[in-house]
Design an enzyme around this catalytic site. Structure first.
Site, mmCIF file in Angstrom:
data_model
loop_
_atom_site.group_PDB
_atom_site.id
_atom_site.type_symbol
_atom_site.label_atom_id
_atom_site.label_comp_id
_atom_site.label_asym_id
_atom_site.label_seq_id
_atom_site.Cartn_x
_atom_site.Cartn_y
_atom_site.Cartn_z
ATOM 1 N N TYR A 148 0.836 -1.194 0.000
ATOM 2 C CA TYR A 148 0.000 0.000 0.000
ATOM 3 C C TYR A 148 0.876 1.252 0.000
ATOM 4 O O TYR A 148 0.662 2.182 -0.800
ATOM 5 C CB TYR A 148 -0.921 0.002 1.223
ATOM 6 C CG TYR A 148 -1.619 1.315 1.456
ATOM 7 C CD1 TYR A 148 -2.627 1.745 0.600
ATOM 8 C CD2 TYR A 148 -1.261 2.133 2.533
ATOM 9 C CE1 TYR A 148 -3.272 2.963 0.809
ATOM 10 C CE2 TYR A 148 -1.901 3.348 2.747
ATOM 11 C CZ TYR A 148 -2.892 3.758 1.894
ATOM 12 O OH TYR A 148 -3.527 4.953 2.094
ATOM 13 N N ALA A 149 1.855 1.290 0.888
ATOM 14 C CA ALA A 149 2.759 2.436 0.954
ATOM 15 C C ALA A 149 3.529 2.605 -0.350
ATOM 16 O O ALA A 149 3.725 3.733 -0.825
ATOM 17 C CB ALA A 149 3.729 2.258 2.119
#
Length: 440
Positions: free
Chosen positions: A248-249
């Site tokens: 996600y990051a």
């Protein structure tokens, strides 16, 4: 019988050679005639097949068009009406923004769209209503927006035709891009969804924006997750963000690089906002404070993660109203895009800001506040944090946002959770006397 004999045994011996040659000629003629017929039949079959495929494709395309949830004169009128600013008396001519909000039926999207509409801006939303969490909550948010005159299109930001149509119908001044596949842990189950939404979807939107005339200014949601394994606190926009701890990051970091590229090449005005753990009414059910509330009220145990060496996890919890003020301030100060028809005419603003509360709180403290407002003691399972991409600590340095946006968070975790619990009990219809939910 006579005919057959005449064919096989001619009456004049001298004509045998000639008759044999004639028979051979007739045989070859029949052969070529047969081949020609077969060729014609083959052409006929090819033509029929092509016709069938063309008709099938037309019917399929037409059915998809007519089954689509967008398009048509009535739809366009709804879009224009929703996008039109409603200027209060005495405001300047041309005042008011016209904003396309992606992810409008999401948590932050709903709050931002409502705030824009309340101050008189034109707002059109788009959301795909996926099933990452209960779509009924998103539909309830859409109903709330509808009651305030905000029209939400059901569609995907990867649909280039839809985006092109929206920009054709309305010359949006701004885009507030909040649509994304959220959640750190879910990336381990469905990584493709993050690439589809957070990278491919972002590119599709940027393509539509750079081709639009006029080009809108873009404000979009990055994430505090981009700081990843950075151990310097509080997190500053000047710190390195090249060590993401989760997929996600990584997709959010990729988004920052992609938006910078479109700013540089096409002159799009871009502002990226790194949100720090947003919470509040109408929130996401996958967030810890939300699931804690649900499980505590249902008498189920909650899982509280702990970092290495028995250190409690801490988050810079930021109330949604404070985030909304930062988003609107970013829209108001965005500056113009400088491109026309995909061609850059000069440099355009490119900015990144942290939006946090600057007061990290440990997860056990969060749980104790919830226990007090819910009047129920939590059953806790304390376990070591798994290697799923979560980080042990977040803390925002907001000096840049304070200086350039006038951003100043005002809601403490105590007050914010009190408002959330009040909403939660009302929305789900929890009866304290019977410990049941009316609408769960």
């Amino acid at each position: 019988m006579r005919v057959l004999e005449d064919e096989l045994f001619p009456s004049t011996p001298g004509k045998v050679k000639v008759e044999r040659a004639g028979a051979m000629s007739r045989h070859l003629h029949r052969c070529f005639a047969s081949t020609g017929t077969m060729f014609l039949w083959a052409l006929f079959l090819v033509a029929m097949t092509a016709t069938y495929l063309s008709v099938h494709s037309f019917v399929d395309t037409s059915s998809r068009y007519f089954a689509a949830s967008w398009g048509g004169l009535h739809w366009e009128r709804q879009i224009r009406a929703s996008a039109s600013p409603r200027r209060p008396p005495g405001s300047a001519e041309g005042a008011g923004l016209s904003v396309l909000v992606t992810g409008a039926a999401g948590f932050v999207g709903t709050h931002c769209a409502l705030a824009l509409r309340r101050r008189g801006d034109g707002v059109v939303g788009i959301d795909n209503f996926n099933s990452y969490y209960d779509p009924s909550l998103k539909k309830a948010r859409r109903a709330l927006l509808g009651s305030h005159g905000v029209f939400v299109v059901e569609g995907d930001i990867n649909d280039g035709r839809l985006l092109a149509k929206l920009f054709d119908v309305v010359p949006f001044t701004h885009v507030l891009h909040l649509a994304a596949q959220a959640g750190v842990r879910y990336a381990m189950e469905n990584p493709a969804s993050y690439v589809h939404s957070n990278i491919a979807g972002l590119v599709s939107l940027l393509e539509a924006c750079k081709d639009a005339d006029p080009q809108p200014a873009i404000v979009w949601a990055s994430s505090s997750s981009v700081y990843g394994l950075n151990e310097r606190v509080p997190f500053s926009e000047a710190h390195r963000t090249d060590q993401p701890a989760s997929l996600y990051a990584a997709t959010k970091k990729a988004g920052e690089e992609i938006t910078h590229t479109y700013n540089h090449i096409y002159g799009l005005s871009v502002t990226g906002l790194r949100f720090f753990t947003v919470y509040g009414p109408w929130g996401r059910p996958d967030m810890a404070y939300f699931s804690f509330t649900r499980n505590i009220l249902q008498g189920k145990p909650i899982t509280v993660y702990r970092g290495r060496d028995h250190v409690d996890l801490a988050r810079d919890f930021t109330y949604v109203d404070d985030i909304v003020r930062g988003c609107l301030a970013s829209l108001d100060t965005a500056g113009r895009s400088t491109g026309t028809g995909g061609k850059k005419r000069g440099p355009a603003p490119y900015r990144i800001f942290n939006l946090g509360n600057t007061s990290p709180v440990t997860v056990p403290t969060l749980v104790s506040i919830l226990e007090r407002y819910l009047r129920v003691k939590a059953r806790k399972n304390v376990v070591e944090m798994p290697g799923n991409g979560d980080v042990p600590y977040t803390h925002a340095n907001i000096s840049l946002a304070r200086e350039q946006l006038g951003y100043k968070p005002t809601t403490s975790l105590e007050m914010g959770l009190k408002k959330f619990v009040r909403w939660y009990l009302s929305y789900y219809g929890y009866n304290r006397g019977t410990h049941t939910f009316r609408n769960s």
